[in-house]
Design a protein around this motif. Structure first.
Motif, mmCIF file in Angstrom:
data_model
loop_
_atom_site.group_PDB
_atom_site.id
_atom_site.type_symbol
_atom_site.label_atom_id
_atom_site.label_comp_id
_atom_site.label_asym_id
_atom_site.label_seq_id
_atom_site.Cartn_x
_atom_site.Cartn_y
_atom_site.Cartn_z
ATOM 1 N N LYS A 13 0.847 -1.209 0.000
ATOM 2 C CA LYS A 13 0.000 0.000 0.000
ATOM 3 C C LYS A 13 0.873 1.246 0.000
ATOM 4 C CE LYS A 13 -4.146 2.056 1.310
ATOM 5 N NZ LYS A 13 -4.136 3.198 0.433
ATOM 6 N N LYS A 14 1.945 1.217 0.789
ATOM 7 C CA LYS A 14 2.865 2.353 0.839
ATOM 8 C C LYS A 14 3.531 2.569 -0.519
ATOM 9 C CE LYS A 14 6.754 4.095 3.533
ATOM 10 N NZ LYS A 14 7.693 3.829 4.626
ATOM 11 N N MET A 15 3.948 1.485 -1.177
ATOM 12 C CA MET A 15 4.560 1.591 -2.507
ATOM 13 C C MET A 15 3.581 2.232 -3.492
ATOM 14 S SD MET A 15 6.336 -2.194 -2.744
ATOM 15 C CE MET A 15 6.844 -2.080 -4.464
ATOM 16 N N LEU A 16 2.339 1.752 -3.481
ATOM 17 C CA LEU A 16 1.326 2.264 -4.405
ATOM 18 C C LEU A 16 0.995 3.721 -4.113
ATOM 19 C CD1 LEU A 16 -1.009 -0.861 -4.443
ATOM 20 C CD2 LEU A 16 0.522 -0.122 -6.286
ATOM 21 N N ASP A 17 0.837 4.059 -2.840
ATOM 22 C CA ASP A 17 0.477 5.420 -2.453
ATOM 23 C C ASP A 17 1.595 6.427 -2.717
ATOM 24 O OD1 ASP A 17 -1.996 4.506 -1.650
ATOM 25 O OD2 ASP A 17 -1.556 4.595 0.502
ATOM 26 N N SER A 18 2.844 5.959 -2.687
ATOM 27 C CA SER A 18 3.980 6.863 -2.879
ATOM 28 C C SER A 18 4.216 7.200 -4.347
ATOM 29 C CB SER A 18 5.257 6.240 -2.301
ATOM 30 O OG SER A 18 5.711 5.177 -3.129
ATOM 31 N N GLY A 19 3.494 6.517 -5.233
ATOM 32 C CA GLY A 19 3.672 6.777 -6.655
ATOM 33 C C GLY A 19 4.792 5.965 -7.289
ATOM 34 N N GLU A 20 5.349 5.016 -6.539
ATOM 35 C CA GLU A 20 6.387 4.149 -7.103
ATOM 36 C C GLU A 20 5.815 3.414 -8.319
ATOM 37 O OE1 GLU A 20 9.050 0.305 -5.723
ATOM 38 O OE2 GLU A 20 8.344 1.691 -4.187
ATOM 39 N N LYS A 21 6.647 3.220 -9.327
ATOM 40 C CA LYS A 21 6.204 2.509 -10.526
ATOM 41 C C LYS A 21 6.088 1.026 -10.193
ATOM 42 C CE LYS A 21 7.552 4.896 -14.605
ATOM 43 N NZ LYS A 21 8.397 4.811 -15.801
ATOM 44 N N VAL A 22 4.843 0.584 -9.968
ATOM 45 C CA VAL A 22 4.572 -0.795 -9.593
ATOM 46 C C VAL A 22 3.664 -1.414 -10.652
ATOM 47 C CG1 VAL A 22 3.474 -2.308 -7.888
ATOM 48 C CG2 VAL A 22 4.781 -0.317 -7.129
ATOM 49 N N HIS A 23 4.074 -2.556 -11.160
ATOM 50 C CA HIS A 23 3.249 -3.330 -12.090
ATOM 51 C C HIS A 23 2.710 -4.509 -11.289
ATOM 52 C CE1 HIS A 23 2.109 -4.213 -16.274
ATOM 53 N NE2 HIS A 23 2.110 -5.474 -15.860
ATOM 54 N N LEU A 24 1.454 -4.433 -10.902
ATOM 55 C CA LEU A 24 0.816 -5.407 -10.030
ATOM 56 C C LEU A 24 0.150 -6.483 -10.881
ATOM 57 C CD1 LEU A 24 0.252 -5.875 -7.008
ATOM 58 C CD2 LEU A 24 -1.752 -4.416 -7.252
ATOM 59 N N ILE A 25 0.529 -7.747 -10.657
ATOM 60 C CA ILE A 25 0.026 -8.846 -11.479
ATOM 61 C C ILE A 25 -0.631 -9.908 -10.603
ATOM 62 C CG2 ILE A 25 0.625 -10.655 -13.131
ATOM 63 C CD1 ILE A 25 3.006 -8.925 -13.992
ATOM 64 N N ASP A 26 -1.883 -10.221 -10.937
ATOM 65 C CA ASP A 26 -2.681 -11.231 -10.243
ATOM 66 C C ASP A 26 -2.552 -12.547 -11.003
ATOM 67 O OD1 ASP A 26 -4.780 -12.836 -9.244
ATOM 68 O OD2 ASP A 26 -6.079 -11.103 -8.933
ATOM 69 N N VAL A 27 -1.974 -13.568 -10.363
ATOM 70 C CA VAL A 27 -1.744 -14.850 -11.041
ATOM 71 C C VAL A 27 -2.794 -15.905 -10.677
ATOM 72 C CG1 VAL A 27 0.727 -14.461 -11.350
ATOM 73 C CG2 VAL A 27 -0.066 -15.638 -9.294
ATOM 74 N N ARG A 28 -3.923 -15.491 -10.124
ATOM 75 C CA ARG A 28 -4.979 -16.443 -9.757
ATOM 76 C C ARG A 28 -5.769 -16.875 -10.996
ATOM 77 N NH1 ARG A 28 -8.589 -13.416 -5.818
ATOM 78 N NH2 ARG A 28 -8.130 -11.749 -7.281
ATOM 79 N N SER A 29 -6.704 -17.789 -10.782
ATOM 80 C CA SER A 29 -7.578 -18.249 -11.860
ATOM 81 C C SER A 29 -8.669 -17.208 -12.132
ATOM 82 C CB SER A 29 -8.235 -19.575 -11.482
ATOM 83 O OG SER A 29 -9.157 -19.374 -10.414
ATOM 84 N N ALA A 30 -9.316 -17.339 -13.282
ATOM 85 C CA ALA A 30 -10.388 -16.402 -13.651
ATOM 86 C C ALA A 30 -11.517 -16.405 -12.629
ATOM 87 C CB ALA A 30 -10.918 -16.736 -15.038
ATOM 88 N N SER A 31 -11.860 -17.570 -12.102
ATOM 89 C CA SER A 31 -12.958 -17.628 -11.120
ATOM 90 C C SER A 31 -12.569 -16.925 -9.819
ATOM 91 C CB SER A 31 -13.380 -19.074 -10.849
ATOM 92 O OG SER A 31 -12.318 -19.823 -10.315
#
Length: 110
Positions: A13-31
């Motif tokens: 949350k701190k990384m995202l809020d600080s404006g750091e360049k974060v590429h967030l990837i969800d590797v779960r299934s579609a369901s």
């Protein structure tokens, strides 16, 4: 876990809020993804990572997450072994994100 970099929910949350360049990837299934995501994340089921790993950005911090942190840890290890990119695992996955009081949203209907 297994010598990979990890971040907890508060740290992400701190990384995202600080404006750091974060590429967030969800590797779960579609369901699983249909039940809710971390806002701004990209859906990339774990089994598709070998086909898409060369498309990942080199100038952003890549953070993988899944339900509990196990599959995303596998994604981090796979990426490091095959590309040298050191991704970050969300420790505890979306479960810890949600339990920490962080926002989960429904994915956009496409």
């Amino acid at each position: 876990m297994f010598g990979i970099r990890e971040v907890d929910a508060a740290g992400l949350k701190k990384m995202l809020d600080s404006g750091e360049k974060v590429h967030l990837i969800d590797v779960r299934s579609a369901s699983e993804v249909a039940q809710g995501i971390i806002e701004g994340s990209e859906f990339m089921p774990l089994h598709t990572l070998p086909l898409r790993m060369n498309d990942l950005p080199k100038d952003e911090t890549i953070v993988f997450y899944c339900r509990s942190g196990a599959r995303s840890a596998q994604a981090c290890m796979f990426l490091a072994q095959n590309t040298g990119i050191e991704a970050v695992n969300l420790r505890g996955g979306i479960i810890s994100w949600y339990q920490s009081g962080m926002k989960v949203v429904l994915p956009n209907a496409a």
